[in-house]
Scaffold this motif. Structure first.
Motif, PDB file in Angstrom:
ATOM      1  N   GLU A 250       0.807  -1.259  -0.052  1.00  0.00           N
ATOM      2  CA  GLU A 250      -0.265  -0.021  -0.136  1.00  0.00           C
ATOM      3  C   GLU A 250       1.039   1.421  -0.044  1.00  0.00           C
ATOM      4  OE1 GLU A 250      -4.039  -0.784   2.586  1.00  0.00           O
ATOM      5  OE2 GLU A 250      -2.126  -0.457   3.799  1.00  0.00           O
ATOM      6  N   THR A 251       0.473   2.335  -0.787  1.00  0.00           N
ATOM      7  CA  THR A 251       0.831   3.693  -0.646  1.00  0.00           C
ATOM      8  C   THR A 251      -0.125   4.559  -0.328  1.00  0.00           C
ATOM      9  OG1 THR A 251       2.604   3.111  -2.136  1.00  0.00           O
ATOM     10  CG2 THR A 251       2.308   5.016  -1.834  1.00  0.00           C
ATOM     11  N   PHE A 252       0.499   5.327   0.678  1.00  0.00           N
ATOM     12  CA  PHE A 252      -0.453   6.643   0.921  1.00  0.00           C
ATOM     13  C   PHE A 252       0.351   7.958   1.065  1.00  0.00           C
ATOM     14  CE2 PHE A 252      -2.176   2.964   3.105  1.00  0.00           C
ATOM     15  CZ  PHE A 252      -3.492   3.064   2.854  1.00  0.00           C
ATOM     16  N   ASP A 253      -0.346   8.806   0.722  1.00  0.00           N
ATOM     17  CA  ASP A 253       0.269  10.483   0.407  1.00  0.00           C
ATOM     18  C   ASP A 253      -0.391  11.130   1.625  1.00  0.00           C
ATOM     19  OD1 ASP A 253       1.930   9.555  -1.769  1.00  0.00           O
ATOM     20  OD2 ASP A 253       0.526  10.381  -3.082  1.00  0.00           O
ATOM     21  N   PHE A 254       0.625  11.933   2.236  1.00  0.00           N
ATOM     22  CA  PHE A 254       0.034  12.844   3.574  1.00  0.00           C
ATOM     23  C   PHE A 254       0.561  14.122   3.460  1.00  0.00           C
ATOM     24  CE2 PHE A 254       0.015   8.420   5.209  1.00  0.00           C
ATOM     25  CZ  PHE A 254      -1.559   8.219   5.413  1.00  0.00           C
ATOM     26  N   PRO A 255      -0.111  15.039   2.465  1.00  0.00           N
ATOM     27  CA  PRO A 255       0.417  16.461   2.422  1.00  0.00           C
ATOM     28  C   PRO A 255      -0.339  17.057   3.456  1.00  0.00           C
ATOM     29  CG  PRO A 255      -1.723  15.976   0.854  1.00  0.00           C
ATOM     30  CD  PRO A 255      -1.184  14.735   1.528  1.00  0.00           C
ATOM     31  N   ALA A 256       0.669  18.358   4.240  1.00  0.00           N
ATOM     32  CA  ALA A 256       0.159  19.015   5.336  1.00  0.00           C
ATOM     33  C   ALA A 256       0.431  20.441   5.086  1.00  0.00           C
ATOM     34  CB  ALA A 256       0.839  18.291   6.655  1.00  0.00           C
ATOM     35  N   THR A 257      -0.633  21.171   5.864  1.00  0.00           N
ATOM     36  CA  THR A 257      -0.135  22.863   5.768  1.00  0.00           C
ATOM     37  C   THR A 257       0.386  22.814   7.453  1.00  0.00           C
ATOM     38  OG1 THR A 257      -2.376  23.191   6.384  1.00  0.00           O
ATOM     39  CG2 THR A 257      -1.870  23.241   4.057  1.00  0.00           C
ATOM     40  N   TYR A 258       1.253  24.075   7.450  1.00  0.00           N
ATOM     41  CA  TYR A 258       1.822  24.343   8.602  1.00  0.00           C
ATOM     42  C   TYR A 258       0.874  25.921   9.013  1.00  0.00           C
ATOM     43  CZ  TYR A 258       5.145  26.574  11.974  1.00  0.00           C
ATOM     44  OH  TYR A 258       5.749  27.171  12.978  1.00  0.00           O
ATOM     45  N   ARG A 259       0.421  25.996  10.255  1.00  0.00           N
ATOM     46  CA  ARG A 259       0.043  26.958  11.056  1.00  0.00           C
ATOM     47  C   ARG A 259      -0.129  26.765  12.365  1.00  0.00           C
ATOM     48  NH1 ARG A 259      -4.579  24.254   9.269  1.00  0.00           N
ATOM     49  NH2 ARG A 259      -6.351  24.158  10.793  1.00  0.00           N
ATOM     50  N   ASP A 260      -0.141  27.845  13.094  1.00  0.00           N
ATOM     51  CA  ASP A 260      -0.368  27.789  14.657  1.00  0.00           C
ATOM     52  C   ASP A 260       0.851  26.782  15.426  1.00  0.00           C
ATOM     53  OD1 ASP A 260      -2.499  29.742  14.245  1.00  0.00           O
ATOM     54  OD2 ASP A 260      -3.763  28.124  14.110  1.00  0.00           O
ATOM     55  N   GLY A 261       1.961  26.721  14.688  1.00  0.00           N
ATOM     56  CA  GLY A 261       2.902  25.955  15.222  1.00  0.00           C
ATOM     57  C   GLY A 261       2.748  24.455  15.236  1.00  0.00           C
ATOM     58  N   ARG A 262       1.868  24.164  14.198  1.00  0.00           N
ATOM     59  CA  ARG A 262       1.759  22.791  14.105  1.00  0.00           C
ATOM     60  C   ARG A 262       1.475  22.375  12.427  1.00  0.00           C
ATOM     61  NH1 ARG A 262      -2.990  20.065  17.950  1.00  0.00           N
ATOM     62  NH2 ARG A 262      -2.354  21.000  19.747  1.00  0.00           N
ATOM     63  N   ILE A 263       1.670  21.050  12.236  1.00  0.00           N
ATOM     64  CA  ILE A 263       1.143  20.643  10.848  1.00  0.00           C
ATOM     65  C   ILE A 263      -0.420  20.155  10.888  1.00  0.00           C
ATOM     66  CG2 ILE A 263       3.578  20.769   9.739  1.00  0.00           C
ATOM     67  CD1 ILE A 263       3.553  17.658  10.222  1.00  0.00           C
ATOM     68  N   TRP A 264      -0.867  20.336   9.792  1.00  0.00           N
ATOM     69  CA  TRP A 264      -2.482  19.943   9.850  1.00  0.00           C
ATOM     70  C   TRP A 264      -2.573  19.043   8.592  1.00  0.00           C
ATOM     71  CZ3 TRP A 264      -5.466  21.338  13.876  1.00  0.00           C
ATOM     72  CH2 TRP A 264      -5.197  21.918  14.763  1.00  0.00           C
ATOM     73  N   TRP A 265      -3.124  17.983   8.849  1.00  0.00           N
ATOM     74  CA  TRP A 265      -3.407  17.007   7.859  1.00  0.00           C
ATOM     75  C   TRP A 265      -5.319  17.133   7.566  1.00  0.00           C
ATOM     76  CZ3 TRP A 265      -0.017  15.207  11.315  1.00  0.00           C
ATOM     77  CH2 TRP A 265       1.349  14.808  10.594  1.00  0.00           C
ATOM     78  N   ASP A 266      -5.571  17.000   6.288  1.00  0.00           N
ATOM     79  CA  ASP A 266      -6.879  16.800   6.059  1.00  0.00           C
ATOM     80  C   ASP A 266      -7.152  16.087   4.669  1.00  0.00           C
ATOM     81  OD1 ASP A 266      -9.563  16.511   5.899  1.00  0.00           O
ATOM     82  OD2 ASP A 266     -10.011  18.619   5.852  1.00  0.00           O
ATOM     83  N   THR A 267      -6.965  14.833   4.713  1.00  0.00           N
ATOM     84  CA  THR A 267      -6.664  14.051   3.490  1.00  0.00           C
ATOM     85  C   THR A 267      -7.848  13.068   3.353  1.00  0.00           C
ATOM     86  OG1 THR A 267      -5.624  11.895   4.216  1.00  0.00           O
ATOM     87  CG2 THR A 267      -4.302  13.873   3.681  1.00  0.00           C
ATOM     88  N   GLU A 268      -8.001  12.327   2.186  1.00  0.00           N
ATOM     89  CA  GLU A 268      -8.970  11.261   2.084  1.00  0.00           C
ATOM     90  C   GLU A 268      -9.012  10.169   3.376  1.00  0.00           C
ATOM     91  OE1 GLU A 268      -9.388   9.504  -1.636  1.00  0.00           O
ATOM     92  OE2 GLU A 268      -9.314  11.285  -2.640  1.00  0.00           O
ATOM     93  N   ARG A 269      -7.959  10.094   3.756  1.00  0.00           N
ATOM     94  CA  ARG A 269      -7.876   8.858   4.796  1.00  0.00           C
ATOM     95  C   ARG A 269      -7.902   9.533   6.272  1.00  0.00           C
ATOM     96  NH1 ARG A 269      -6.015   3.761   4.658  1.00  0.00           N
ATOM     97  NH2 ARG A 269      -4.805   2.827   6.335  1.00  0.00           N
TER      98      ARG A 269
END
Length: 149
Positions: free
Chosen positions: A66-85
């Motif tokens: 299996e292969t999964f991609d996890f793009p994230a954005t940086y804000r408020d001192g954290r990285i944030w994910w919101d992907t299909e998974r």
């Protein structure tokens, strides 16, 4: 963007590169539920809508993968994910530790906490996941990884 995340999350910046390891999933009683090899690629893309990008490649002894991609954005001192998974965030705790909290979108009522420690020379790391379903621990994942690039 990448300079901001590197400055704001210097421990995360030490994770840049490629990591190989093994995931071992345990039931609450400690018995092994699953194990598989992993190859993770952690990057800070310069020309992207995302500040952090991680690709997880999993392979089992029986040939499955299996292969999964996890793009994230940086804000408020954290990285944030919101992907299909998944949806969640990660933040730094001290000079070696990162915590993550996320939900699996395909598992209603679930949430996970992950703790990552990177060693002083940034070439080994250990991670543990605690899986909860309806507020009860249902399994744990223990991961040992070595930097390969």
């Amino acid at each position: 963007m990448a300079d901001t995340i590197r400055t704001g999350m210097p421990v995360l910046a030490r994770h840049e590169g490629e990591w190989k390891g093994e995931y071992v999933l345990h039931a609450p009683d400690g018995s092994v539920l699953d194990r598989h090899d992993s190859h993770l690629i952690c990057t800070f893309p310069d020309a992207s809508d995302f500040d952090y990008f991680q690709q997880n490649i999993y392979k089992w002894a029986d040939g499955r993968g299996e292969t999964f991609d996890f793009p994230a954005t940086y804000r408020d001192g954290r990285i944030w994910w919101d992907t299909e998974r998944i949806a969640g965030s990660a933040w730094e705790v001290d000079e070696r530790s990162i915590m993550l909290s996320w939900t699996r979108k395909d598992m209603p009522g679930s949430y996970l906490y992950e703790m990552i420690q990177i060693n002083a020379t940034s070439d080994k790391r250990a991670r543990t996941w605690h899986w909860f379903q309806d507020d009860e621990i249902v399994k744990r994942t223990c991961i040992r990884e070595n930097r390969i690039a």
